[in-house]
Design an enzyme around this catalytic site. Structure first.
Site, PDB file in Angstrom:
ATOM      1  N   TYR A  24       0.891  -1.319   0.154  1.00 16.90           N
ATOM      2  CA  TYR A  24      -0.076   0.013  -0.037  1.00 16.90           C
ATOM      3  C   TYR A  24       0.801   1.288   0.082  1.00 16.90           C
ATOM      4  O   TYR A  24       0.355   2.256  -0.032  1.00 16.90           O
ATOM      5  CB  TYR A  24      -0.787   0.050   1.113  1.00 16.90           C
ATOM      6  CG  TYR A  24      -1.860  -1.263   1.133  1.00 16.90           C
ATOM      7  CD1 TYR A  24      -2.838  -1.221   0.081  1.00 16.90           C
ATOM      8  CD2 TYR A  24      -2.042  -2.294   2.081  1.00 16.90           C
ATOM      9  CE1 TYR A  24      -3.662  -2.209   0.234  1.00 16.90           C
ATOM     10  CE2 TYR A  24      -2.821  -3.419   2.020  1.00 16.90           C
ATOM     11  CZ  TYR A  24      -3.580  -3.304   0.996  1.00 16.90           C
ATOM     12  OH  TYR A  24      -4.426  -4.545   1.076  1.00 16.90           O
ATOM     13  N   ASN A  75     -13.043   4.094  -1.387  1.00 11.42           N
ATOM     14  CA  ASN A  75     -12.051   3.191  -1.335  1.00 11.42           C
ATOM     15  C   ASN A  75     -12.846   2.205   0.020  1.00 11.42           C
ATOM     16  O   ASN A  75     -12.433   2.490   1.110  1.00 11.42           O
ATOM     17  CB  ASN A  75     -10.561   3.521  -0.770  1.00 11.42           C
ATOM     18  CG  ASN A  75      -9.610   1.917  -0.544  1.00 11.42           C
ATOM     19  OD1 ASN A  75     -10.223   1.098  -0.819  1.00 11.42           O
ATOM     20  ND2 ASN A  75      -8.395   2.289  -0.732  1.00 11.42           N
ATOM     21  N   HIS A  81     -15.253  -6.289  -0.584  1.00 10.68           N
ATOM     22  CA  HIS A  81     -15.290  -7.875  -1.060  1.00 10.68           C
ATOM     23  C   HIS A  81     -16.513  -8.331  -0.392  1.00 10.68           C
ATOM     24  O   HIS A  81     -16.772  -9.712  -0.408  1.00 10.68           O
ATOM     25  CB  HIS A  81     -13.922  -8.373  -0.554  1.00 10.68           C
ATOM     26  CG  HIS A  81     -13.036  -7.760  -1.281  1.00 10.68           C
ATOM     27  ND1 HIS A  81     -12.819  -7.309  -2.520  1.00 10.68           N
ATOM     28  CD2 HIS A  81     -11.963  -7.197  -0.594  1.00 10.68           C
ATOM     29  CE1 HIS A  81     -11.564  -6.872  -2.790  1.00 10.68           C
ATOM     30  NE2 HIS A  81     -11.233  -6.536  -1.562  1.00 10.68           N
ATOM     31  N   HIS A 101      -8.697   1.890  -5.037  1.00  9.15           N
ATOM     32  CA  HIS A 101      -7.870   1.119  -4.539  1.00  9.15           C
ATOM     33  C   HIS A 101      -6.411   1.481  -4.742  1.00  9.15           C
ATOM     34  O   HIS A 101      -6.205   1.840  -5.892  1.00  9.15           O
ATOM     35  CB  HIS A 101      -8.129  -0.319  -5.079  1.00  9.15           C
ATOM     36  CG  HIS A 101      -9.480  -0.824  -4.648  1.00  9.15           C
ATOM     37  ND1 HIS A 101      -9.988  -1.333  -3.516  1.00  9.15           N
ATOM     38  CD2 HIS A 101     -10.570  -0.912  -5.808  1.00  9.15           C
ATOM     39  CE1 HIS A 101     -11.271  -1.648  -3.712  1.00  9.15           C
ATOM     40  NE2 HIS A 101     -11.724  -1.479  -4.927  1.00  9.15           N
ATOM     41  N   SER A 103      -3.977  -0.418  -4.225  1.00 12.42           N
ATOM     42  CA  SER A 103      -3.354  -1.895  -5.019  1.00 12.42           C
ATOM     43  C   SER A 103      -4.340  -2.100  -6.045  1.00 12.42           C
ATOM     44  O   SER A 103      -5.381  -1.440  -6.350  1.00 12.42           O
ATOM     45  CB  SER A 103      -3.074  -3.120  -4.068  1.00 12.42           C
ATOM     46  OG  SER A 103      -4.351  -3.509  -3.830  1.00 12.42           O
ATOM     47  N   ARG A 112     -10.185 -11.111  -3.705  1.00  9.95           N
ATOM     48  CA  ARG A 112     -10.100  -9.621  -4.007  1.00  9.95           C
ATOM     49  C   ARG A 112     -10.524  -9.369  -5.278  1.00  9.95           C
ATOM     50  O   ARG A 112     -10.567  -8.245  -5.623  1.00  9.95           O
ATOM     51  CB  ARG A 112      -8.695  -9.079  -3.495  1.00  9.95           C
ATOM     52  CG  ARG A 112      -8.218  -9.320  -2.216  1.00  9.95           C
ATOM     53  CD  ARG A 112      -6.796  -8.406  -1.954  1.00  9.95           C
ATOM     54  NE  ARG A 112      -6.388  -8.965  -0.807  1.00  9.95           N
ATOM     55  CZ  ARG A 112      -6.590  -8.468   0.535  1.00  9.95           C
ATOM     56  NH1 ARG A 112      -7.600  -7.552   0.759  1.00  9.95           N
ATOM     57  NH2 ARG A 112      -5.990  -9.240   1.587  1.00  9.95           N
TER      58      ARG A 112
HETATM   59  C1  DQA Z   1      -7.521  -2.159  -0.885  1.00  8.30           C
HETATM   60  C2  DQA Z   1      -7.607  -3.411  -1.648  1.00  8.30           C
HETATM   61  C3  DQA Z   1      -8.656  -4.306  -0.426  1.00  8.30           C
HETATM   62  O1  DQA Z   1      -8.676  -5.598  -1.076  1.00  8.30           O
HETATM   63  C4  DQA Z   1      -8.258  -4.430   0.729  1.00  8.30           C
HETATM   64  O2  DQA Z   1      -8.867  -4.887   1.678  1.00  8.30           O
HETATM   65  C5  DQA Z   1      -7.822  -2.954   1.518  1.00  8.30           C
HETATM   66  C6  DQA Z   1      -7.041  -1.914   0.557  1.00  8.30           C
HETATM   67  C7  DQA Z   1      -6.647  -1.106  -1.657  1.00  8.30           C
HETATM   68  O3  DQA Z   1      -6.699   0.170  -1.527  1.00  8.30           O
HETATM   69  O4  DQA Z   1      -5.803  -1.548  -2.414  1.00  8.30           O
HETATM   70  O5  DQA Z   1      -7.997  -2.843   2.395  1.00  8.30           O
HETATM   71  O6  DQA Z   1      -8.995  -1.523  -0.935  1.00  8.30           O
END
Ligand code: DQA
Length: 149
Positions: A24, A75, A81, A101, A103, A112
């Site tokens: 992240y 976000n 999910h 997101h 990622s 995911r």
């Molecule tokens: C996220 C991706 C999600 O799968 C994860 O649970 C997160 C962060 C992202 O910003 O990449 O908490 O939303």
């Protein structure tokens, strides 16, 4: 007409900068907020930037966006999910919704690879680290301008 974009972040994003930084990044949520504020100002918008670890709080804010915002950048983090309730609240909005997101969840674990939020989102920005938020604001602003809201 509102010029406020709600920028909402879900669980564990308060730990940005120290939480799995190899995934992240090292920017904190405050860094992300500052970047979003500058980007939005440059586009003639304000942002209302909030984070919660609680599903119901996020839903309350999404409902508040119906009355106060011209667009939502969300976000949803892990709730993306799992949460049908967040999807249902997003479906009550008539304004652009940009899912965001840090990622690229589509390239990660199987669980995911899809989100409930995507079913209500106008579009999705993912995989660009903190920059995803700025790109999402840019997209939201363009959608608002296009819709003439
Ligand atoms: C996220 C991706 C999600 O799968 C994860 O649970 C997160 C962060 C992202 O910003 O990449 O908490 O939303």
């Amino acid at each position: 007409m509102s010029k406020i974009i709600f920028v909402l972040s879900g669980p564990n994003l308060n730990l940005l900068g120290t939480r799995e930084p190899e995934i992240y990044g090292y920017a904190t949520l405050k860094d992300v907020e500052d970047q979003c504020r500058a980007k939005a100002a440059g586009l003639g918008f304000e942002i209302d930037f909030r984070q919660s670890n609680h599903e119901g709080v996020l839903i309350d804010w999404i409902q508040e966006a119906r009355l106060k915002a011209c667009a939502v950048v969300l976000n949803p983090a892990g709730y993306g999910h799992t949460s049908v309730a967040i999807l249902d609240s997003l479906k009550t909005l008539a304004i652009p919704i940009v899912e965001c997101h840090l990622s690229n969840p589509a390239a990660r674990e199987e669980f995911r690879r899809s989100t409930y939020v995507s079913l209500a989102a106008t579009g999705i920005v993912s995989g660009f680290g903190a920059k995803s938020y700025e790109l999402a604001i840019e997209a939201a602003a363009a959608l608002v301008a296009k819709s003439g809201l």
